[in-house]
Design a protein around this motif. Sequence first.
Motif, PDB file in Angstrom:
ATOM      1  N   THR A 420      41.832  47.639 -15.400  1.00 15.96           N
ATOM      2  CA  THR A 420      40.447  47.799 -15.838  1.00 15.96           C
ATOM      3  C   THR A 420      39.477  47.116 -14.883  1.00 15.96           C
ATOM      4  O   THR A 420      38.358  47.587 -14.695  1.00 15.96           O
ATOM      5  N   ARG A 421      39.904  45.997 -14.247  1.00 12.85           N
ATOM      6  CA  ARG A 421      39.029  45.310 -13.310  1.00 12.85           C
ATOM      7  C   ARG A 421      38.704  46.208 -12.110  1.00 12.85           C
ATOM      8  O   ARG A 421      37.565  46.256 -11.636  1.00 12.85           O
ATOM      9  N   GLU A 424      36.248  48.792 -13.068  1.00  9.69           N
ATOM     10  CA  GLU A 424      34.927  48.176 -13.192  1.00  9.69           C
ATOM     11  C   GLU A 424      34.280  47.963 -11.824  1.00  9.69           C
ATOM     12  O   GLU A 424      33.053  47.911 -11.705  1.00  9.69           O
ATOM     13  N   ARG A 516      40.657  55.761 -18.858  1.00 13.11           N
ATOM     14  CA  ARG A 516      39.837  54.550 -18.996  1.00 13.11           C
ATOM     15  C   ARG A 516      40.148  53.785 -20.291  1.00 13.11           C
ATOM     16  O   ARG A 516      39.240  53.296 -20.987  1.00 13.11           O
TER      17      ARG A 516
END
Length: 557
Positions: A420-421, A424, A516
């Motif tokens: 997820t990082r 982002e 996602r």
Amino acid sequence: MASMTEILILHGLLPMEHLDRVGRRGADEEASIRELLESGTVTPAQVARARAQANGVDFVELVDYPVDRAAVTMVPAAVCRRHSVLPIAVRDGLLLLAMADPGDVFAIDDVRAALRIGVEPVLADRADLQAALDRYLRADDELNDLTSTLEEETSAVEAAQADIASAGPDDDVPIVRFVNLLVSQAITDHASDIHIEPAEHDVRIRYRIDGVLHEMQPAPKAIQNGVISRLKIMSEIDIAERRRPQDGRMSVRHGGRQIDLRVATLPTVWGEKVVMRILDNSNTSMSLRDLNLLERNFDVYAASYSKPYGMILVTGPTGSGKSTTLYTTLNAVARPEINVITVEDPVEYRMDGINQVQVNPKAGLTFAGALRSILRSDPDVVLLGEIRDHETAQIAIEASLTGHLVLSTLHTNDAPSAITRLTEMGIEPFLVGSAIDCVVAQRLARRLCDRCKTPTSYTPRQLEHLRFPVRLDEPAPLVYQPVGCAQCSNTGYRGRIALHEVMSVSEEIERLAVSRASSAEIARVATEQGMVSLRHDGWAKAKLGLTSVEEILRVVA
């Protein structure tokens, strides 16, 4: 007098087939003893006992021996270190002198001449003796004496500022000696960092040992500028600039080897704070087995770095051992037939056979720029010090998708959060899922001292409350707790051990990345597929007696 081999056989420590070595003396016997030690046939303590009996002297185990500190101070530390001897007591008017070689008449004569007292040699194991020398001949007393001297000579210190810049590493300028002792004692104590922190009335000095900061004797405020200037000069940092943070690097000689230190300055309200990271190259020679990965984690990780392409990420906070894991992995994959290139800021450990590139933003050499350039240098394996921004992440992802094995670090709390990082950061989710092959989250916990740890037990209900995997209908497993002894400086811990969370990116996790999904959802699926969380990995290592439950709770949420 019996030979060492005869004594070992008589005590039943060697089988009778070693009788052919009985006739050996001197260098021949020492060579055969070394062979026996390397093969594990005898232990160093057994050899030391046999050596003591062969020399007709007593044997002492310094770890448990009640060393008389008054006796230690009778012989100058320089003499003790030069001859590797340690005075441990005065008995019947004679000074008991622990030695690894009781036949060293020059050492005995030097001590006798210095004290004008009789000397009785006793034999100690060489490794135990060196550890005792480090423990009892600390630089603390000399640092205190220097601090007092410098405090009394405040005006002289201020007048000598010009001498600091021109002083060599061995010069006897008080500030130079103070800094040298400060660094030397930190290395001896196996510290990972030295913190020099100006306060309102003094300068606080702390060593980070096994991940925990320990406060040392504070230094007087009067020598603050001199100490910081000296460190800046040694690190080739701009001595005149005090308003902005700066970074540098320095090298010192300690125990016959070169130790590198990474230096960072930070302006504070009371002056510049200096933090020095001690970089010990001995870590780079570790094997992957030394990382204490559990069997399942080792198999998953080994399968990933054995592939010719893909991305492996090691995540965790600063000081969690990420660099050590990556360098150890490089040791495993580097071969003469492949081209390995690293891009780092800074280059922490210098390795033979590896092309290492130092990032230099002032010269326009950024992570992204360096990575873009080295991809034109035909690399097989690329190590990227850290993924910090979108551009670097994008190039690294593309490199892993075009036939390169890419190793890098990322600052996340657990393994699933790495996916997820990256999204982002602006990386397309389908690229993230395709490129990443394995993510390792890591923390460092203190290792229990093997000499003094004691067994303890928790009730299943207590362990369930602490979220450890236990069954209420079964007795709680045996674990250990710290006690403290001379060998671990009464902390109960000696050294550190890594806790791991190894996540292999399967097809299902790849689909979650493309959609996602949250890190919690990815973590749930990864756990179903066999991923062991940091806390459960720590619990497994507590059951092996490597660390304590309290230590796991300290480092893992």
